[in-house]
Design an enzyme around this catalytic site. Sequence first.
Site, PDB file in Angstrom:
ATOM      1  CE  LYS A  89     -68.815 -45.666 -43.280  1.00 55.53           C
ATOM      2  NZ  LYS A  89     -68.319 -45.271 -41.961  1.00 55.53           N
ATOM      3  CD  GLN A 144     -69.225 -46.747 -38.747  1.00 54.83           C
ATOM      4  OE1 GLN A 144     -68.513 -46.786 -39.758  1.00 54.83           O
ATOM      5  NE2 GLN A 144     -70.170 -45.847 -38.602  1.00 54.83           N
ATOM      6  CG  ASP A 167     -63.416 -42.392 -41.019  1.00 54.08           C
ATOM      7  OD1 ASP A 167     -64.310 -42.114 -41.833  1.00 54.08           O
ATOM      8  OD2 ASP A 167     -63.494 -43.319 -40.187  1.00 54.08           O
TER       9      ASP A 167
END
Length: 287
Positions: A52, A96, A119
């Site tokens: 990422k 995460q 997200d």
Amino acid sequence: MAEIIDGKKVSTDLKLELKEKVAEYGKQGISICLAVIQVGDDKASSVYVRNKKKACEFIGIKSLSYELPESTTEEELLNLVKELNERDDVNGILVQLPLPRHIDENKVIKTINPLKDVDGFHPASVGALSIGNKGFISCTPYGIIELLKRYNVEMDGKECVVIGRSNIVGKPMSMLMLRENATVTVAHSHTKYLKEICKRADILIVAIGKPKFIDADYVKEGAVVIDVGIHRNDENKLCGDVDFDSVMPHTSAITPVPGGVGPMTIAMLMKNCVNAVEIQDIKGKTK
Ligand code: GUN
């Protein structure tokens, strides 16, 4: 002949397009910054986080990295999220997953400002998607829509069967297909007559979590098959939820594993970071 949907190529094209857009924003004095938080040192998570950050660097998005020890308390993590919520120079916040067991994931997700929820996991983002409002969309299903559009797969009025009802893939996927005017069925572990239901699908999206579960018996001739699964088989080779060799000859288009849906997830995260400029109305604020 089945068309192989090349997620690697589409994700590369998309990242190049985003890079241009970010450069344009740069000329207007708008920069984009993503904060990435990892708690503990789960190996798979470390690989995702590294990729990422690499994607951010390629596109020209600034990334802030918070690598916190496994012993971090829930309160400490919530305080960091709240601090990042307040910072005007941070546009996206990504925590995460999975988090260590002593931290309540839902509580953390709910603490992220929905305007920075790149997200698309916050209940407000999920709600916005379900009623058609502006908001961030979960990256994997968003990437599948992007693949289908770029391969000119007609969705309007088509029978779509989604196997899997997870919050991250199955549920948002069904909402997105509905938004594209498909007729959507969501199948899951309690579904009866799965084969018969799958055989109805013009578009079959498989997020079942079982290696090579779907064979040719589940697929209508000429269907489009999207495989979200990723597993390592006995020979240490990657495979999906779909038995590719058995299914491929019966499809009009299919995603391979690897190189199908997988590469799209990070590309769509980058798209969400770029979308943050619109969602946060940053242009309006700089005027
Ligand atoms: N862990 C595995 N996939 C994801 C993802 O897309 N986002 C976050 N935050 N964690 C993950």
